[in-house]
Structures are given as C-alpha cells and as structure tokens.
Scaffold this motif. Sequence first.
Motif, PDB file in Angstrom:
ATOM      1  N   GLU A   1       0.785  -1.361  -0.056  1.00 48.21           N
ATOM      2  CA  GLU A   1       0.056  -0.123  -0.088  1.00 48.21           C
ATOM      3  C   GLU A   1       0.926   1.175   0.010  1.00 48.21           C
ATOM      4  O   GLU A   1       1.696   1.300   0.515  1.00 48.21           O
ATOM      5  CB  GLU A   1      -0.775   0.050   1.217  1.00 48.21           C
ATOM      6  N   ALA A   2       0.470   2.280  -0.770  1.00 44.44           N
ATOM      7  CA  ALA A   2       1.284   3.490  -0.911  1.00 44.44           C
ATOM      8  C   ALA A   2       0.345   4.670  -0.804  1.00 44.44           C
ATOM      9  O   ALA A   2      -0.895   4.444  -1.211  1.00 44.44           O
ATOM     10  CB  ALA A   2       2.218   3.526  -2.061  1.00 44.44           C
TER      11      ALA A   2
ATOM     12  N   ALA B   1      -0.229  13.105 -11.466  1.00 42.27           N
ATOM     13  CA  ALA B   1       0.318  13.623 -12.865  1.00 42.27           C
ATOM     14  C   ALA B   1       1.536  13.241 -13.083  1.00 42.27           C
ATOM     15  O   ALA B   1       2.008  12.962 -13.971  1.00 42.27           O
ATOM     16  CB  ALA B   1      -0.095  15.216 -13.004  1.00 42.27           C
ATOM     17  N   THR B   2       2.547  13.508 -11.981  1.00 44.68           N
ATOM     18  CA  THR B   2       3.848  12.887 -12.103  1.00 44.68           C
ATOM     19  C   THR B   2       4.228  11.673 -11.711  1.00 44.68           C
ATOM     20  O   THR B   2       5.391  10.827 -11.936  1.00 44.68           O
ATOM     21  CB  THR B   2       4.675  13.917 -11.298  1.00 44.68           C
ATOM     22  N   GLY B   3       3.313  10.936 -11.171  1.00 44.26           N
ATOM     23  CA  GLY B   3       3.615   9.515 -10.642  1.00 44.26           C
ATOM     24  C   GLY B   3       4.180   9.265  -9.507  1.00 44.26           C
ATOM     25  O   GLY B   3       4.920   8.283  -9.319  1.00 44.26           O
ATOM     26  N   VAL B   4       4.202  10.445  -8.416  1.00 43.89           N
ATOM     27  CA  VAL B   4       4.875  10.296  -7.336  1.00 43.89           C
ATOM     28  C   VAL B   4       3.957   9.749  -6.363  1.00 43.89           C
ATOM     29  O   VAL B   4       3.053  10.279  -6.100  1.00 43.89           O
ATOM     30  CB  VAL B   4       5.463  11.672  -6.952  1.00 43.89           C
ATOM     31  N   VAL B   5       4.590   8.808  -5.715  1.00 46.43           N
ATOM     32  CA  VAL B   5       3.668   8.137  -4.476  1.00 46.43           C
ATOM     33  C   VAL B   5       4.721   8.099  -3.321  1.00 46.43           C
ATOM     34  O   VAL B   5       6.168   8.176  -3.369  1.00 46.43           O
ATOM     35  CB  VAL B   5       3.455   6.522  -4.843  1.00 46.43           C
ATOM     36  N   LYS B   6       4.153   7.956  -2.124  1.00 47.22           N
ATOM     37  CA  LYS B   6       4.695   7.780  -0.969  1.00 47.22           C
ATOM     38  C   LYS B   6       4.616   6.211  -0.348  1.00 47.22           C
ATOM     39  O   LYS B   6       3.723   6.004  -0.201  1.00 47.22           O
ATOM     40  CB  LYS B   6       4.476   8.601   0.278  1.00 47.22           C
TER      41      LYS B   6
ATOM     42  N   LEU C   1       9.625   9.105  -1.066  1.00 47.01           N
ATOM     43  CA  LEU C   1       8.783   9.172  -2.001  1.00 47.01           C
ATOM     44  C   LEU C   1       9.391   8.754  -3.311  1.00 47.01           C
ATOM     45  O   LEU C   1      10.799   8.647  -3.560  1.00 47.01           O
ATOM     46  CB  LEU C   1       9.038  11.010  -2.164  1.00 47.01           C
ATOM     47  N   VAL C   2       8.648   8.332  -4.135  1.00 44.41           N
ATOM     48  CA  VAL C   2       8.866   7.488  -5.191  1.00 44.41           C
ATOM     49  C   VAL C   2       8.205   7.816  -6.200  1.00 44.41           C
ATOM     50  O   VAL C   2       7.173   8.041  -6.285  1.00 44.41           O
ATOM     51  CB  VAL C   2       8.935   5.910  -4.990  1.00 44.41           C
ATOM     52  N   SER C   3       8.923   7.946  -7.575  1.00 44.70           N
ATOM     53  CA  SER C   3       8.253   8.373  -8.832  1.00 44.70           C
ATOM     54  C   SER C   3       8.133   7.264  -9.675  1.00 44.70           C
ATOM     55  O   SER C   3       9.183   6.453  -9.810  1.00 44.70           O
ATOM     56  CB  SER C   3       9.047   9.472  -9.481  1.00 44.70           C
TER      57      SER C   3
ATOM     58  N   LYS D   1      -7.263   8.186  -9.650  1.00 45.77           N
ATOM     59  CA  LYS D   1      -7.291   8.583  -8.114  1.00 45.77           C
ATOM     60  C   LYS D   1      -7.120   9.735  -7.730  1.00 45.77           C
ATOM     61  O   LYS D   1      -5.925  10.458  -8.501  1.00 45.77           O
ATOM     62  CB  LYS D   1      -6.155   7.511  -7.586  1.00 45.77           C
ATOM     63  N   ALA D   2      -7.570  10.300  -6.721  1.00 43.67           N
ATOM     64  CA  ALA D   2      -7.103  11.675  -6.267  1.00 43.67           C
ATOM     65  C   ALA D   2      -5.805  11.602  -5.415  1.00 43.67           C
ATOM     66  O   ALA D   2      -5.493  10.621  -4.645  1.00 43.67           O
ATOM     67  CB  ALA D   2      -8.258  12.273  -5.311  1.00 43.67           C
ATOM     68  N   ASP D   3      -4.980  12.765  -5.357  1.00 45.11           N
ATOM     69  CA  ASP D   3      -3.817  12.934  -4.497  1.00 45.11           C
ATOM     70  C   ASP D   3      -4.340  12.722  -3.335  1.00 45.11           C
ATOM     71  O   ASP D   3      -5.193  12.938  -2.748  1.00 45.11           O
ATOM     72  CB  ASP D   3      -3.312  14.225  -4.863  1.00 45.11           C
ATOM     73  N   GLY D   4      -3.334  11.991  -2.366  1.00 51.84           N
ATOM     74  CA  GLY D   4      -3.805  11.641  -1.052  1.00 51.84           C
ATOM     75  C   GLY D   4      -4.395  10.476  -0.853  1.00 51.84           C
ATOM     76  O   GLY D   4      -4.468  10.024   0.378  1.00 51.84           O
ATOM     77  N   GLN D   5      -4.923   9.719  -1.724  1.00 50.65           N
ATOM     78  CA  GLN D   5      -5.589   8.501  -1.529  1.00 50.65           C
ATOM     79  C   GLN D   5      -4.468   7.271  -1.767  1.00 50.65           C
ATOM     80  O   GLN D   5      -3.462   7.618  -2.092  1.00 50.65           O
ATOM     81  CB  GLN D   5      -6.459   8.142  -2.718  1.00 50.65           C
ATOM     82  N   SER D   6      -4.913   6.280  -0.932  1.00 50.80           N
ATOM     83  CA  SER D   6      -3.788   5.218  -0.884  1.00 50.80           C
ATOM     84  C   SER D   6      -4.114   4.375  -2.299  1.00 50.80           C
ATOM     85  O   SER D   6      -5.301   4.146  -2.565  1.00 50.80           O
ATOM     86  CB  SER D   6      -4.115   4.459   0.505  1.00 50.80           C
ATOM     87  N   ILE D   7      -2.989   3.739  -2.726  1.00 52.36           N
ATOM     88  CA  ILE D   7      -3.232   2.887  -4.001  1.00 52.36           C
ATOM     89  C   ILE D   7      -2.168   1.681  -3.612  1.00 52.36           C
ATOM     90  O   ILE D   7      -1.411   1.819  -2.841  1.00 52.36           O
ATOM     91  CB  ILE D   7      -2.850   3.608  -5.264  1.00 52.36           C
ATOM     92  N   SER D   8      -2.491   0.744  -4.369  1.00 49.67           N
ATOM     93  CA  SER D   8      -1.633  -0.489  -4.381  1.00 49.67           C
ATOM     94  C   SER D   8      -0.586  -0.336  -5.513  1.00 49.67           C
ATOM     95  O   SER D   8      -0.858  -0.201  -6.569  1.00 49.67           O
ATOM     96  CB  SER D   8      -2.474  -1.838  -4.729  1.00 49.67           C
TER      97      SER D   8
END
Lengths: 260, 353, 296
Positions: free
Chosen positions: B241-242, B248-253, B258-260, B268-275
Amino acid sequence: MKRFWAWGALIIGLLYFILPLIGMTNFSLKMRRGVYSFDAYAKVLADTRFQETFTYSVTLALLTILVGVFLVVPTAYWVRLKLPFLRPYVEFVTLLPLVIPAIVVVFGYIRLYNTSSWLPLTGTALGTDVLLVAGYTMLALPYMYRAVDTGLRTIDVTTLTEAAQSLGAGWFTIITRIILPNVLVAVLSGAFLTFAIVIGEFTMAALLNRPAFGPYMQVLGANRAYEPAALAVIAFAITWGCLGLIQLVSRFQKSAQRPV
Amino acid sequence: MSFLTLTHLQKSFGSVKVVHDFNMTIDKGEFVSFLGPSGCGKTTVLRMIAGFEIPTGGTIEIAGKDQTHLRPNQRNIGMVFQAYALFPNMNVFDNVAFGLKVAGKPKNEIESRVKEMLKLIHLEHLADRYPYQMSGGQQQRVALARALAPKPEVLLLDEPLSALDAKIRVSLREEIRQIQRHLGITTVFVTHDQEEALSISDRIVVMNGGKADQIGTAPEIYNRPATRFVANFVGTLNVIEATLVNGATGVVKIGEELVSLPQPVSGKADGQSISVAFRPEAAMVAGPATGPAALTGTVMSSNFLGSVMRTKVDVGGNIISFDIFNHPSALRPKAGETLSLTLQKDGLMVLGD
Amino acid sequence: MTSPNPPTGPFPARRMRLPFHWLGILPFAVFVLLFLIMPTMKIVIGAFQRPDGSFTFQNIGNLFTPSILAAYGISIRISMASAFFGCLIGFGTAAAVVLGGLPRAIRGPLMTFSGVASNFAGVPLAFAFLATLGPVGFITVFLQTELGINLRMLGFNLLSFWGLTLTYLFFQIPLMILIITPALDGLKKEWREAASILGATNAQYWRMVALPILTPAILGTFALLFANAFGAVATAIALTGSSLSIVPILLFAQIRGDVLGDPHLGYALAFGMIAVTGVANTVYIWLRARSERWMR
C-alpha cells in the motif's frame, strides 16, 4: 439420420425383449376363460410339489452360496497376497465351467461317484445333495470368483494384512474381520447371482434326480398349459429381485465410500 | 501477415458461456501459447480451431479460407494431445503413417515421409515399438511426428507436456520449439504452466474467464501485465500500500520514501492510498550501493534454492518475497531480523482491475 | 504366523514358509479337482475305453452315424448363429449407448435389464417364448386372428433352428452387452479425435483403430456365447421336449437311459461336446494372441 436408425433399432430390440415377458404374463393370467385372473398362480402356490421343490432349491442355493464364499474368498485373497504368479492359472480354472458344459460335468459325477465307486456319493440322498451343491458351486464359480477378485483389487490387500498382523491379528481374524467386510459388497453380488443361477437350474438337478425347482417346472411345462407361464413370471421376478439387490448393495457401497 | 484468424469466437455449453468474444490473428510460422488456469476456455478455443467443437458464434479462418463449419478431417491441422493418444494397436511406424494412409498416399511416399519424421524426432531406431513399450516422453515425440507427417498448415498442442516428468518436460519443450522453428509451422500451444509459456512462445495469450486478458510477448506479459489477474497468474507478485502524492507526475509515498513511478497515475485523487505492485527481482537489500531504503520489515523466512535465497519479509502486514543471489559471502538473513529493502523504480506497477 | 519368538535366521523361516504358502490354495485345488477336473477327465478317458477298460477308438467312431452327425451339425449351427447375432446386435446396442446416438440415461436401466435377461435362461425362458410365439402364443394368435397371418404357413416354427436361435438370443444379446460395454468404455476419446484430425473418416477410424482394439474382447465373447448356447440343455428341453435332435438333448436322453443304451457312446457324445467347445476356445486363444501383439 444416425439417430433415427439408433432409435429404430432400440425400439425393435425393446419389442424383442418385452414381448415374451408380456406373452408369459398375459398367458399366466388367462386360466379362467374370458377374464384375467390369478387362478394359475393360486393353483401353483397351493401345489405341495411347488412348495417342496422351491424350498429344496432355496436351501441348496443358500448352501451353495456358503460353500462358494468359504471356497472363493480365502483363495482369491491368498492368491493375491502370497501367490500372485498363480493368478492367471487360477483365473483360467475358474473360467473353465463356462467352457465345459454342465451336462458333461454332471455326467462325470454320475460315473465317478456311483454306488460302486471309491466315493459312492450318489448312493444316498444326502450324498447326492452334496454332489449337487458341489456342482452348483462350480456353475457359480466364474461369477463368484470374478466378483470377489474385483472387490479385492479395489483394496490394498497387502497393506491391510500387514497392518492387521502388526496389531497381532491371526489369519482367521484377518479374513473374517478385515478382508470379508471390505469385499462384502462383492461377495453379496456374487451371492445374489449364485442364487439366481441355482434357483431355476435344471440340468444337474434333473440328471442327479433330485426334487429341485427346475425339473419341477419342466415337468409341469410338459403337462399343463397356464401354470408354467405363472412359474415363468415367478422365476423372472426372482431373477429381477436378485439383480435388483445387487444394484442396491453396490449403490449402498458407493454412498458408504463417499468421503465424509 | 495473418495466417490463422479467430474473429468474435464464442462458445456456450447449454447456458454456460465458456468463451466470450475471442479475437486473435496469428502470423504464419508464429508460436503462440494460450496460458490460463483450468476452466478459462483455452482448451475450448483450441478444440474449436481443431473442429471438435462448433463455435456458437464467430469465425475461424486459415490462410484466408473459412474453416468454421468444416469437420476435423476436412481441415489440414495437426494436433498433439495431453497424453496416451497414440493408437495402441499400431507400432511407431504405423502411428506416424496413419494420416498419410487415410489420405491415400502411395506406399513409397509414406515410407520416406515417415522415415523423415522419425529422423526429425530422433527415434528412427524405435519404428517397430508399440506405444506401451515406450516412455511417456518418447510417446509424445511420436505423437508430434504423427501430427506433422501429413504436413498440416497449423499445429495444435494441447498440454502435451503435462503428464511428463519435470526434466523430460523441459527438454521436450525445447525440442518441440526447435522442430517448430525448423519447419516454420504456425503453432498454438495450450498450457497452464507459465514457465512453459514464457520460455518458448513468440506471443502469449493470457486467458481468464473465457476472454483474452492480454496478448503479448513474454517480456510484455511479465513486465507490463495489463490486468491484476495477469500480474498474479504470471510470476510472483508483491503488493504494498502506498499514498498517492501527485498523480500527474506519478509520485507516491511508500513508507517514508517518495518514489516516482515509471508512468503517471490516473483515476485516483492525490492523498488516496493505492496498491503498488512489483516483482521479486525489483527488490534488493538496502546498502550503500543501492540507494535509500523504501521499506523496512521483519524477516519471516529465507529458503535456500540454489542460485538464490527466496526471502519473505513482513512489511507492515504485507508479505514481500524477493531473491538474494547466492555467493559464498552472500547475506543470509535469519527469521526475526529486521531488514531494509530498496526498490527499483522502473519495476513498480500500478495495477488496473 | 504370529510366533512370539523371532525366527533365528532368514533361512529356516523361508523353508518353513514355502509349503505353508501352497497350503492356502489346497482347499480350492482339491475342490476343483474333485468336482470339475476329475469328472471331466473321467468322460475324456471313458470315451477311449471299452467296457473292460482297454483302449479303443471305436466309441468315437460310433459318433459318425448320420443322426448323431446331424445333431452335432444343428447344435453347432444354432450356437454359431446365436453367438454371431448375439455379438452383432449386442455390440450395436452397446456401441449406440456408449458412443452416443442414444441418450446416456438409458445406460443404467439397460445394464440392469441385461443382467436380468442374461440370467433368465432355462425352463422359464422357454415358457415365455412358448407363450408368445408358440402354437397358441399370443403373437401367433394375434397375427392369425387380427391380421390373418399364419406364422406356421410362413414356415416359422418355434421348435426349429431359427426358433431356438431366436430364443437363445434372449440371453445371448444381454450377455454381449454386459461384457462389451466395459471394453467400449476403454476406447479413449482422444483416439477418435486423433484419427479424425489426421483426416480419417468415421469408417476409417472404426476399421483401423477401434475394431482392432476391440477384437480380442469381441472374439472372447463370441467363444463364450458359443459355449453358452452349445451347452444349453434346459431351454432346449423345455422348449422342444425331445422333438429337436441337438447334442445336449441327445446326451441328456442317453444319461437318463432312454435311448442308445451304450454308456461308452455317452462318453463319446460328451467328449464330442468338450472337443467342440475346446476347439472353439483354442481358436479364440490363437486369434487373440495374433490380434493382441500390441498388448502387455
């Protein structure tokens, strides 16, 4: 088109098999002129000869089953366990009664065990009965042996035996408590088939001159019109009953073997 | 140039729809694998190509000719079955000669063609053997020769290796591929074994629930799975989970890092969690040479498999599998230790559903 | 067996076990010897003996009279015909049910009925056919009164070659179905599919693959059906009394002491029966060996 022929053939086949059954049933009900009645059955069932011969044949059938089971189960088991190289030969021997006509075998009995021979079995009624049971056991041998041997194939005889031995069981215990229950359905199938074969058997009983059901039917057939048809219906019902019981026990086994 | 064309292929058995709208074009000489779990419809598609099943809808064309309603014996197709499909009453020679005999070929032609085929599979010396006298691998090679003898336009292989031992399986699949290349025959290979499909195919069709989830080359399927099913079915997949920082730039935490990602994230909206998913080989033990650690977790197990150590780490409830290459001084993590992992950024995937 | 003392070494234990092994089938061997092998041997030997026990071919020679030869002839022809049609019709029925053409649902009932019908032989079977196709049987009467067809005038007689064959088929066909169905089940779907994708027609598949595979089973069943009909006494006697001279009826009468009166001719008659079924089975074994080279 293919279906049409298949169905056509099936219908002709059904007619061939059903018409004689209808024929005998129809005939058996026509003793009273003009109406259907059970007179023929009543007459047959009331005949003391019928009761005597039928009881005699049932007794002999049960004895044959007993002898057959005690002869075949240990042998088939032993051959599978200890003498597997003998299996084809034993199988061959058990199939011989299908090839050697019963009338030849019983002729041999009459000549071999007559009153002046080393084992005068035909001299007494009891001796002749022993001979007849032996003959019936031979007639039933191919079916009994195959049923039991097939039953044994489905269980792992060697492992079961070794497991029982490791728990300290003797041979008698192994056969009666371990092997027999496991092939019970096969034995019962063989037993019902034996019953169906023996109950109406004619040749051996007639030539050994014993008061069995088969010869009784034949004599009645030569002298009466409607009673034989009633007897045929009864005999058919018995055969059907025996085969139905085989189906029943094998279905019972299938449901018993289903994993819990 | 497309040689074998399947258009809108459908098949239902009663009310059960086994194949939904299957489309594919296969080039001449191509080796295509249908990969999927049992019941996914791969065998049904193959059997429709062979003519054993008539499609409920759609068409099958070979070299521009419609085959949809031809009987199997009117098509020019060779097929190898799962196992034991050699005729037991014929020896090797007669088995291979069968297709030529029923086609009414002259005797000397049959003889030379059968000899040629037996040479191809290196079994010239067993021409007189009966099937029961041969190993499973030999039988399947004869089955291949039998299928190829009448010079079919298309070769169908229905899990031909599944009944064989592991070692034979590998050597025979390479032999099949080599013969296929040599003859340049268009081939469809059905398997449930992903390693088999990945190793010998030009293209792979991953099937699921009667549809093709993805059609592509082995690296495409493995590295860029189109669906979650494909990603899970082919290879091992780790999912963590991230938090999406910037779609837009594909940056996740991931953890505190922080990883691009290689591509932008949409839907998905910024701030939501994604797999975020990645293959075991995208993870490495963090060290001076590998850059900052993205994940830290507890070692669950580490199994020595020869060339690698398959290691499982519990990262906040997600189990991550990865491999450590073996060499004498390699790190050997023990259960209970804490381990930091770094991730290769181009190995990270965000999966659609 | 379950001796508390372990054997001192493998050797004595093994020596002890060999006779014990064989002891296990002794009851069976004795029983078969007494009630199957020895009686049969008695017949075989008796066929080559004079009343005083000396060797002779005369008994066998005495079989070669026109009436006895005719009896063997008609017996063999009835057995052949009923075995042939039994195999043919039984095979067709089983094939139709196992390989489609007929719905699978009738398989269970068909097998059960076959079990019953194949055992419904002998006296009751004869009664059933007499009640149906005999002189006053209901089909005979029905055809006569309703349709004006006189079966007798058309040459049909239940107490004849075809009548007996027709009756025997009642147990021959079901027996074939019972035996050949498992063999048909053994034909793998892949063989048919492989043949068809290699370009074979259905007929080519049957001629080149299915029938050769089934040949041993079909031959075996044919030999069995032949012996089954050849030795059938009860059906024949109950059906015909003694009006049709076939070998089992002749032998039956001979044993009963009704006719002939020469016991050693009886031996010879019986030996002839064994010889015929024996030859049938030898031919079967030979054919089977030829057609089964591909089997283990």
